[in-house]
Motif scaffolding. Structure first.
Motif, PDB file in Angstrom:
ATOM      1  N   THR A   1       0.981  -1.160  -0.067  1.00 14.46           N
ATOM      2  CA  THR A   1       0.041   0.047   0.140  1.00 14.46           C
ATOM      3  C   THR A   1       0.818   1.199   0.135  1.00 14.46           C
ATOM      4  N   ARG A   2       2.202   1.155   0.338  1.00 15.85           N
ATOM      5  CA  ARG A   2       3.248   2.264   0.522  1.00 15.85           C
ATOM      6  C   ARG A   2       4.459   1.630   0.195  1.00 15.85           C
ATOM      7  N   PHE A   3       4.939   2.467  -1.016  1.00 20.87           N
ATOM      8  CA  PHE A   3       6.470   2.225  -1.322  1.00 20.87           C
ATOM      9  C   PHE A   3       7.136   3.400  -1.506  1.00 20.87           C
ATOM     10  N   GLU A   4       7.467   4.051  -0.545  1.00 19.02           N
ATOM     11  CA  GLU A   4       8.140   5.265  -0.802  1.00 19.02           C
ATOM     12  C   GLU A   4       9.619   5.307  -0.681  1.00 19.02           C
ATOM     13  N   SER A   5      10.392   6.454  -1.392  1.00 23.13           N
ATOM     14  CA  SER A   5      11.763   6.434  -1.720  1.00 23.13           C
ATOM     15  C   SER A   5      12.045   7.898  -1.655  1.00 23.13           C
ATOM     16  N   ILE A   6      12.908   8.238  -0.642  1.00 24.37           N
ATOM     17  CA  ILE A   6      13.438   9.535  -0.320  1.00 24.37           C
ATOM     18  C   ILE A   6      14.955   9.457  -0.163  1.00 24.37           C
ATOM     19  N   PRO A   7      15.830   9.943  -1.366  1.00 24.34           N
ATOM     20  CA  PRO A   7      16.808   9.699  -1.231  1.00 24.34           C
ATOM     21  C   PRO A   7      17.498  10.395  -0.004  1.00 24.34           C
ATOM     22  N   GLY A   8      18.705   9.827   0.635  1.00 20.44           N
ATOM     23  CA  GLY A   8      19.219  10.467   1.732  1.00 20.44           C
ATOM     24  C   GLY A   8      18.321  10.656   2.835  1.00 20.44           C
ATOM     25  N   GLN A   9      17.294   9.950   2.808  1.00 18.20           N
ATOM     26  CA  GLN A   9      16.398   9.992   4.052  1.00 18.20           C
ATOM     27  C   GLN A   9      15.840   8.567   4.333  1.00 18.20           C
ATOM     28  N   TRP A  10      14.952   8.056   3.617  1.00 14.38           N
ATOM     29  CA  TRP A  10      14.503   6.580   4.064  1.00 14.38           C
ATOM     30  C   TRP A  10      13.714   6.052   2.950  1.00 14.38           C
ATOM     31  N   ALA A  11      13.573   4.622   3.355  1.00 15.41           N
ATOM     32  CA  ALA A  11      12.779   3.781   2.238  1.00 15.41           C
ATOM     33  C   ALA A  11      11.513   3.310   3.023  1.00 15.41           C
ATOM     34  N   THR A  12      10.620   3.442   2.709  1.00  8.15           N
ATOM     35  CA  THR A  12       9.146   2.952   3.437  1.00  8.15           C
ATOM     36  C   THR A  12       8.508   1.946   2.695  1.00  8.15           C
ATOM     37  N   LEU A  13       8.078   0.649   3.353  1.00  7.44           N
ATOM     38  CA  LEU A  13       7.294  -0.045   2.803  1.00  7.44           C
ATOM     39  C   LEU A  13       5.984  -0.445   3.800  1.00  7.44           C
ATOM     40  N   GLU A  14       4.942  -0.357   3.390  1.00 18.83           N
ATOM     41  CA  GLU A  14       3.580  -0.659   4.186  1.00 18.83           C
ATOM     42  C   GLU A  14       2.980  -1.946   3.310  1.00 18.83           C
ATOM     43  N   ALA A  15       2.838  -3.029   3.705  1.00 22.07           N
ATOM     44  CA  ALA A  15       2.049  -3.774   3.233  1.00 22.07           C
ATOM     45  C   ALA A  15       1.065  -4.631   4.026  1.00 22.07           C
ATOM     46  N   ALA A  16      -0.179  -5.232   3.206  1.00 21.15           N
ATOM     47  CA  ALA A  16      -1.150  -6.081   3.944  1.00 21.15           C
ATOM     48  C   ALA A  16      -0.750  -7.510   3.392  1.00 21.15           C
ATOM     49  N   TRP A  17      -0.522  -8.765   4.123  1.00 22.40           N
ATOM     50  CA  TRP A  17      -0.485  -9.871   3.321  1.00 22.40           C
ATOM     51  C   TRP A  17      -1.251 -11.016   4.123  1.00 22.40           C
ATOM     52  N   THR A  18      -1.420 -12.123   3.253  1.00 19.25           N
ATOM     53  CA  THR A  18      -1.969 -13.315   3.811  1.00 19.25           C
ATOM     54  C   THR A  18      -1.073 -14.562   3.428  1.00 19.25           C
TER      55      THR A  18
ATOM     56  N   LEU B   1       9.723  -7.530   5.661  1.00 19.46           N
ATOM     57  CA  LEU B   1       8.510  -8.203   5.247  1.00 19.46           C
ATOM     58  C   LEU B   1       8.714  -9.541   5.026  1.00 19.46           C
ATOM     59  N   SER B   2       9.933 -10.142   4.669  1.00 13.23           N
ATOM     60  CA  SER B   2       9.989 -11.427   4.308  1.00 13.23           C
ATOM     61  C   SER B   2      10.026 -12.324   5.866  1.00 13.23           C
ATOM     62  N   GLN B   3      10.829 -11.749   6.837  1.00  5.91           N
ATOM     63  CA  GLN B   3      10.708 -12.107   8.034  1.00  5.91           C
ATOM     64  C   GLN B   3       9.425 -12.452   8.831  1.00  5.91           C
ATOM     65  N   ASP B   4       8.751 -11.137   8.467  1.00  2.98           N
ATOM     66  CA  ASP B   4       7.286 -11.185   8.912  1.00  2.98           C
ATOM     67  C   ASP B   4       6.532 -12.578   8.307  1.00  2.98           C
ATOM     68  N   ILE B   5       6.697 -12.576   7.127  1.00  5.32           N
ATOM     69  CA  ILE B   5       5.786 -13.808   6.563  1.00  5.32           C
ATOM     70  C   ILE B   5       6.499 -15.210   6.832  1.00  5.32           C
ATOM     71  N   ALA B   6       7.682 -15.232   6.876  1.00  8.47           N
ATOM     72  CA  ALA B   6       8.469 -16.396   7.181  1.00  8.47           C
ATOM     73  C   ALA B   6       7.774 -16.809   8.840  1.00  8.47           C
ATOM     74  N   GLU B   7       7.571 -16.016   9.699  1.00  7.81           N
ATOM     75  CA  GLU B   7       7.086 -16.215  11.200  1.00  7.81           C
ATOM     76  C   GLU B   7       5.812 -16.776  11.064  1.00  7.81           C
ATOM     77  N   ALA B   8       5.008 -16.117  10.136  1.00  7.42           N
ATOM     78  CA  ALA B   8       3.689 -16.485   9.866  1.00  7.42           C
ATOM     79  C   ALA B   8       3.576 -17.946   9.381  1.00  7.42           C
ATOM     80  N   VAL B   9       4.428 -18.437   8.313  1.00  9.10           N
ATOM     81  CA  VAL B   9       4.253 -19.447   7.551  1.00  9.10           C
ATOM     82  C   VAL B   9       4.886 -20.706   8.723  1.00  9.10           C
ATOM     83  N   ARG B  10       5.790 -20.332   9.620  1.00 12.72           N
ATOM     84  CA  ARG B  10       6.152 -21.187  10.693  1.00 12.72           C
ATOM     85  C   ARG B  10       5.022 -21.422  11.750  1.00 12.72           C
ATOM     86  N   ALA B  11       4.227 -20.295  11.948  1.00 15.94           N
ATOM     87  CA  ALA B  11       3.292 -20.513  12.942  1.00 15.94           C
ATOM     88  C   ALA B  11       1.994 -21.286  12.642  1.00 15.94           C
TER      89      ALA B  11
END
Length: 160
Positions: A93-110, A149-159
């Motif tokens: 839902t959000r993939f933001e790139s601001i050079p010299g500041q930050w990279a942001t990712l927001e995602a809903a996943w199943t 994001l991958s770590q969060d998904i891997a934890e859900a798979v293991r659960a």
């Protein structure tokens, strides 16, 4: 994107990653950077190595392989025909790139276990600092948000 290796216990499972949806404003070959509130700029000289949607799907599948020894696959929907143990669907839902500041990712996943259709739904929201104004530093920060994001998904798979 280069990603940090995530060490975990090995699982003998297969995971299909996809579909992955990306906001249309940033789903372009060029890297799209935020220049001010509600303003974006396409950088014609700095581009993603592959289409962003495919790249993110592939990176997450690769991270899942590394993080849990999973036989993660990144193609969709062909994997469903071949059979897989889990399917991951991601809506960025959000993939933001601001050079010299930050990279942001927001995602809903199943994550859905195909054997019994049980699933876990969750959201990941992560912001990583960008060390300098270079596009290499920006890409590295996006690699770190994809790893989270991958770590969060891997934890859900293991659960499941």
């Amino acid at each position: 994107m280069l990603l940090p290796r995530l060490a975990e216990a090995t699982l003998d499972i297969s995971v299909s990653v996809g579909p992955v949806s990306i906001p249309a404003a940033v789903d372009r070959p060029q890297i799209v950077v935020a220049t001010a509130a509600n303003q974006l700029r396409l950088d014609d000289f700095n581009r993603w190595a592959s289409p962003l949607q495919e790249n993110l799907s592939s990176v997450i599948a690769d991270n899942l392989r590394r993080s849990a020894g999973q036989l993660a696959r990144d193609a969709f929907p062909e994997d469903l025909e071949r059979g897989c143990d889990f399917r991951v669907a991601i809506e960025v839902t959000r993939f933001e790139s601001i050079p010299g500041q930050w990279a942001t990712l927001e995602a809903a996943w199943t994550v859905r276990r195909m054997a019994d259709a049980s699933c876990r739904r969750n959201r990941t929201s992560v912001r990583e600092p960008v060390s300098d104004n270079s596009f290499e530093a920006l890409a590295a920060a996006h690699s770190r948000v994809a790893a989270r994001l991958s770590q969060d998904i891997a934890e859900a798979v293991r659960a499941l």
